[in-house]
Design a protein around this motif. Structure first.
Motif, PDB file in Angstrom:
ATOM      1  N   SER B  84       6.851   6.142   4.784  1.00  0.00           N
ATOM      2  CA  SER B  84       6.984   4.708   5.117  1.00  0.00           C
ATOM      3  C   SER B  84       5.741   3.956   4.648  1.00  0.00           C
ATOM      4  CB  SER B  84       7.131   4.505   6.629  1.00  0.00           C
ATOM      5  OG  SER B  84       8.194   5.267   7.117  1.00  0.00           O
ATOM      6  N   ALA B  85       4.567   4.546   4.903  1.00  0.00           N
ATOM      7  CA  ALA B  85       3.300   3.886   4.555  1.00  0.00           C
ATOM      8  C   ALA B  85       3.164   3.744   3.047  1.00  0.00           C
ATOM      9  CB  ALA B  85       2.128   4.660   5.135  1.00  0.00           C
ATOM     10  N   ILE B  86       3.515   4.828   2.334  1.00  0.00           N
ATOM     11  CA  ILE B  86       3.366   4.781   0.868  1.00  0.00           C
ATOM     12  C   ILE B  86       4.292   3.717   0.276  1.00  0.00           C
ATOM     13  CG2 ILE B  86       3.866   6.063  -1.270  1.00  0.00           C
ATOM     14  CD1 ILE B  86       2.665   8.538   0.087  1.00  0.00           C
ATOM     15  N   SER B  87       5.494   3.596   0.831  1.00  0.00           N
ATOM     16  CA  SER B  87       6.411   2.606   0.253  1.00  0.00           C
ATOM     17  C   SER B  87       5.884   1.180   0.491  1.00  0.00           C
ATOM     18  CB  SER B  87       7.829   2.789   0.794  1.00  0.00           C
ATOM     19  OG  SER B  87       7.935   2.233   2.073  1.00  0.00           O
ATOM     20  N   VAL B  88       5.266   0.942   1.659  1.00  0.00           N
ATOM     21  CA  VAL B  88       4.691  -0.388   1.914  1.00  0.00           C
ATOM     22  C   VAL B  88       3.459  -0.609   1.036  1.00  0.00           C
ATOM     23  CG1 VAL B  88       3.583  -1.866   3.647  1.00  0.00           C
ATOM     24  CG2 VAL B  88       5.595  -0.542   4.265  1.00  0.00           C
ATOM     25  N   TRP B  89       2.611   0.418   0.931  1.00  0.00           N
ATOM     26  CA  TRP B  89       1.406   0.333   0.082  1.00  0.00           C
ATOM     27  C   TRP B  89       1.794   0.019  -1.360  1.00  0.00           C
ATOM     28  CZ3 TRP B  89      -3.710   0.244   1.010  1.00  0.00           C
ATOM     29  CH2 TRP B  89      -4.564   0.463  -0.060  1.00  0.00           C
ATOM     30  N   GLN B  90       2.847   0.719  -1.816  1.00  0.00           N
ATOM     31  CA  GLN B  90       3.337   0.515  -3.177  1.00  0.00           C
ATOM     32  C   GLN B  90       3.763  -0.941  -3.369  1.00  0.00           C
ATOM     33  OE1 GLN B  90       3.493   2.653  -5.682  1.00  0.00           O
ATOM     34  NE2 GLN B  90       4.684   1.397  -7.109  1.00  0.00           N
ATOM     35  N   GLU B  91       4.470  -1.477  -2.375  1.00  0.00           N
ATOM     36  CA  GLU B  91       4.985  -2.843  -2.465  1.00  0.00           C
ATOM     37  C   GLU B  91       3.844  -3.872  -2.465  1.00  0.00           C
ATOM     38  OE1 GLU B  91       7.047  -4.029   1.043  1.00  0.00           O
ATOM     39  OE2 GLU B  91       7.663  -5.966   0.233  1.00  0.00           O
ATOM     40  N   VAL B  92       2.863  -3.673  -1.562  1.00  0.00           N
ATOM     41  CA  VAL B  92       1.835  -4.702  -1.363  1.00  0.00           C
ATOM     42  C   VAL B  92       0.676  -4.559  -2.339  1.00  0.00           C
ATOM     43  CG1 VAL B  92       0.234  -5.724   0.317  1.00  0.00           C
ATOM     44  CG2 VAL B  92       2.442  -4.840   1.090  1.00  0.00           C
ATOM     45  N   LYS B  93       0.234  -3.324  -2.557  1.00  0.00           N
ATOM     46  CA  LYS B  93      -1.007  -3.126  -3.312  1.00  0.00           C
ATOM     47  C   LYS B  93      -0.816  -2.605  -4.733  1.00  0.00           C
ATOM     48  CE  LYS B  93      -3.961  -3.712   0.295  1.00  0.00           C
ATOM     49  NZ  LYS B  93      -5.122  -4.586   0.338  1.00  0.00           N
ATOM     50  N   GLN B  94       0.277  -1.905  -4.976  1.00  0.00           N
ATOM     51  CA  GLN B  94       0.396  -1.251  -6.280  1.00  0.00           C
ATOM     52  C   GLN B  94       1.234  -2.037  -7.272  1.00  0.00           C
ATOM     53  OE1 GLN B  94      -2.191   0.970  -5.467  1.00  0.00           O
ATOM     54  NE2 GLN B  94      -1.154   2.241  -6.953  1.00  0.00           N
ATOM     55  N   THR B  95       1.983  -3.022  -6.780  1.00  0.00           N
ATOM     56  CA  THR B  95       2.795  -3.804  -7.705  1.00  0.00           C
ATOM     57  C   THR B  95       2.281  -5.243  -7.710  1.00  0.00           C
ATOM     58  OG1 THR B  95       4.343  -4.213  -5.915  1.00  0.00           O
ATOM     59  CG2 THR B  95       4.922  -2.468  -7.452  1.00  0.00           C
ATOM     60  N   MET B  96       2.408  -5.872  -8.853  1.00  0.00           N
ATOM     61  CA  MET B  96       1.990  -7.276  -8.968  1.00  0.00           C
ATOM     62  C   MET B  96       3.161  -8.041  -9.572  1.00  0.00           C
ATOM     63  SD  MET B  96      -1.270  -8.064  -8.125  1.00  0.00           S
ATOM     64  CE  MET B  96      -2.336  -8.993  -9.212  1.00  0.00           C
ATOM     65  N   PRO B  97       3.996  -8.661  -8.739  1.00  0.00           N
ATOM     66  CA  PRO B  97       5.091  -9.461  -9.303  1.00  0.00           C
ATOM     67  C   PRO B  97       4.532 -10.585 -10.172  1.00  0.00           C
ATOM     68  CG  PRO B  97       5.228  -9.344  -6.892  1.00  0.00           C
ATOM     69  CD  PRO B  97       3.920  -8.754  -7.274  1.00  0.00           C
ATOM     70  N   GLN B  98       5.324 -11.034 -11.099  1.00  0.00           N
ATOM     71  CA  GLN B  98       4.909 -12.114 -12.002  1.00  0.00           C
ATOM     72  C   GLN B  98       4.369 -13.312 -11.191  1.00  0.00           C
ATOM     73  OE1 GLN B  98       5.228 -11.728 -15.367  1.00  0.00           O
ATOM     74  NE2 GLN B  98       4.216 -13.704 -15.700  1.00  0.00           N
ATOM     75  N   ALA B  99       3.197 -13.808 -11.581  1.00  0.00           N
ATOM     76  CA  ALA B  99       2.569 -14.897 -10.813  1.00  0.00           C
ATOM     77  C   ALA B  99       3.131 -16.262 -11.196  1.00  0.00           C
ATOM     78  CB  ALA B  99       1.079 -14.890 -11.042  1.00  0.00           C
ATOM     79  N   ASP B 100       3.336 -17.105 -10.196  1.00  0.00           N
ATOM     80  CA  ASP B 100       3.642 -18.508 -10.466  1.00  0.00           C
ATOM     81  C   ASP B 100       2.344 -19.287 -10.587  1.00  0.00           C
ATOM     82  OD1 ASP B 100       6.480 -18.293 -10.313  1.00  0.00           O
ATOM     83  OD2 ASP B 100       6.294 -18.081  -8.142  1.00  0.00           O
ATOM     84  N   GLU B 101       1.321 -18.798  -9.877  1.00  0.00           N
ATOM     85  CA  GLU B 101       0.024 -19.488  -9.900  1.00  0.00           C
ATOM     86  C   GLU B 101      -1.066 -18.480  -9.533  1.00  0.00           C
ATOM     87  OE1 GLU B 101      -0.327 -23.635  -8.360  1.00  0.00           O
ATOM     88  OE2 GLU B 101      -1.740 -22.721  -6.948  1.00  0.00           O
ATOM     89  N   THR B 102      -2.232 -18.656 -10.127  1.00  0.00           N
ATOM     90  CA  THR B 102      -3.358 -17.785  -9.778  1.00  0.00           C
ATOM     91  C   THR B 102      -4.474 -18.632  -9.198  1.00  0.00           C
ATOM     92  OG1 THR B 102      -2.793 -16.261 -11.558  1.00  0.00           O
ATOM     93  CG2 THR B 102      -5.020 -16.090 -10.684  1.00  0.00           C
ATOM     94  N   VAL B 103      -4.993 -18.215  -8.049  1.00  0.00           N
ATOM     95  CA  VAL B 103      -6.118 -18.928  -7.438  1.00  0.00           C
ATOM     96  C   VAL B 103      -7.318 -17.986  -7.365  1.00  0.00           C
ATOM     97  CG1 VAL B 103      -4.702 -20.486  -6.059  1.00  0.00           C
ATOM     98  CG2 VAL B 103      -5.409 -18.304  -5.083  1.00  0.00           C
ATOM     99  N   ARG B 104      -8.502 -18.560  -7.351  1.00  0.00           N
ATOM    100  CA  ARG B 104      -9.705 -17.731  -7.210  1.00  0.00           C
ATOM    101  C   ARG B 104     -10.294 -17.977  -5.829  1.00  0.00           C
ATOM    102  NH1 ARG B 104     -12.909 -18.769 -11.996  1.00  0.00           N
ATOM    103  NH2 ARG B 104     -11.333 -17.472 -12.982  1.00  0.00           N
TER     104      ARG B 104
END
Lengths: 216, 237
Positions: B84-104
């Motif tokens: 369960s943890a790995i699947s959430v980690w994969q979703e939040v930290k390991q994937t980067m969906p295409q950005a609509d906007e980037t902020v710094r």
């Protein structure tokens, strides 16, 4: 019956402990802390003696007049000073100024700072020409005085005896609009065009070298 | 349940809440069961007159089962938690969906500076909008963030996203979020960063497309000149 009594005592003791830990005052009264106690928040950067330290870019504040310290604290608290994205040190000072909970605490800590004994800070500038800076200082002396001791009527703080690196840094900020550009900063707004009369970084260093020569 | 107390406004925050529940339920079940058995045995086999205590080594298979069965079950549940943890980690930290906007996001002792790309959608251009304490994003957009620190370690935490990411000086750390609800929420530093750590809060303002466009307009072009990046200043000459 006896057991009930001891239970009530425990309940009261527990309640008192919870209230004490939660910082609630039973009477709900707001208490202004004395300046010396409030100054503990300042001391980590400005030092217990108020002489500041170059390492964290904290200026010497010991003996600055209370009206000036109070005015600056009010500016920091309300975001008039120290809220520019490029004001690295100002952004550090801003939250610390909010350690003072109200006007009374600002006044109390300002009075304490004013009561500290000032000391002339040793020069650190290299490659500056104090003689050349003396000419530029003519503009400054209109408000800060010939001796650099400031003028309360014009809201100009004393600058003689301050760290030279701090004065250079602040003049740079005024020149770039990092300080004094907020429309609500009346005195900063007056200082900005004055700082612009200095042609370049060398002129800034020269005038600060001259301020270094002013006795405190 | 958690969102009853702290709003859940990112696409992945519900999954993180779910993970917290899975862990709480599994650990809670075994904790309660172990305590129940423990206290039952203490009471059932309490010292009695005329009964001699005996040492049980657990060599008898019937006795060993009391340890072995929960042991294997715990391992099985661990595998469940890890997956369960790995699947959430994969979703939040390991994937980067295409950005609509980037902020710094720039952290420092003790403030947050947010650089918005402005009307042109590009960072490091003249129309960048630099704000201290306020991050404005449009609801439903995928936002990439670039975390930077000017001094020491900080941690960018947005409780309503269940997001927390360390900010490390000298590095640019990237991440993302996609919001699901408009509103103003807290941003806080969750890495002790000095005496003012507790007093460096900021806000994220999630706006509807109309409100965000109006905000963007209010920040440009009249103020664009003021927000042109200027040289960083230090305390020393």
């Amino acid at each position: 019956m006896h057991r009930m009594k001891s239970l009530n005592t425990s309940a009261f003791a527990g309640l008192a402990l919870v209230l004490a830990l939660s910082g609630c005052r039973p009477d709900g009264a707001k208490k202004t802390l004395p300046g010396v106690e409030l100054y503990a928040a300042c001391a980590s950067c400005h030092g217990t003696d108020g002489f500041g330290q170059a390492l964290v870019a904290a200026p010497s504040i010991a003996g600055l007049p209370a009206w000036y310290v109070e005015a600056q604290l009010v500016k920091f608290r309300s975001g008039i000073r120290g809220a520019h994205p490029d004001d690295l040190e100002g952004l550090r000072m801003r939250p610390m100024s909010r350690q003072m909970m109200d006007e009374g605490e600002v006044k109390a800590v300002a009075a304490y700072v004013a009561s500290l004994t000032p000391m002339k800070q040793a020069p650190t500038l290299t490659g500056a020409d104090a003689a050349a800076g003396a000419g530029s200082y003519a503009t400054c002396q209109a408000c800060h005085g010939v001796d650099g001791k400031g003028n309360e009527a014009l809201k100009a703080p004393p600058i003689a005896g301050q760290y030279d690196w701090y004065l250079v840094s602040q003049l740079g900020k005024f020149r770039k609009g990092i300080r004094g550009a907020n429309p609500k900063d009346v005195t900063g707004g007056q200082m900005r065009p004055m700082s612009m009369t200095l042609a370049d970084d060398q002129a800034v260093k020269n005038v600060v070298a001259h301020i270094n020569t002013l006795a405190k | 349940m958690i969102s009853k107390y702290v709003d859940s406004v990112a696409t992945f925050s519900g999954d993180i809440d779910h993970l917290i529940w899975v862990i709480t339920a599994i650990v809670g079940f075994w904790f309660l069961l172990a305590e129940a058995v423990f206290f039952y045995l203490i009471i059932r086999y309490a010292a009695r007159d005329g009964v001699r205590a005996q040492y049980v080594a657990g060599e008898d298979p019937k006795e060993k089962r009391w340890v072995a069965v929960p042991h294997y079950l715990t391992l099985a549940f661990d595998v469940w938690i890890i997956f369960s943890a790995i699947s959430v980690w994969q979703e939040v930290k390991q994937t980067m969906p295409q950005a609509d906007e980037t902020v710094r996001v720039i952290a420092q002792q003790w403030a947050w500076t947010f650089i918005h790309p402005g009307a042109d959608g590009q960072l490091d251009t003249a129309d960048d909008i630099r704000l201290v304490d306020e991050l404005h994003v449009e609801k439903g957009k995928t936002i990439h963030f670039e975390l930077q620190s000017r001094d020491v370690l900080h941690s960018f935490s947005v409780p309503v996203f269940r997001l927390k990411q360390d900010v490390i000086p000298g590095r640019t750390i990237r991440g993302w979020f996609k919001t699901t609800q408009a509103g103003a929420y807290d941003i806080q530093c969750t890495e002790i960063c000095g005496i003012g750590h507790a007093i460096m809060p900021a806000r994220i303002i999630i706006e509807s497309p109309e409100d965000h466009a109006a905000w963007l307009l209010s920040q440009t072009p009249a103020t664009a000149a003021l927000t042109t990046p200027t040289t960083q200043t230090g305390g020393m000459p």
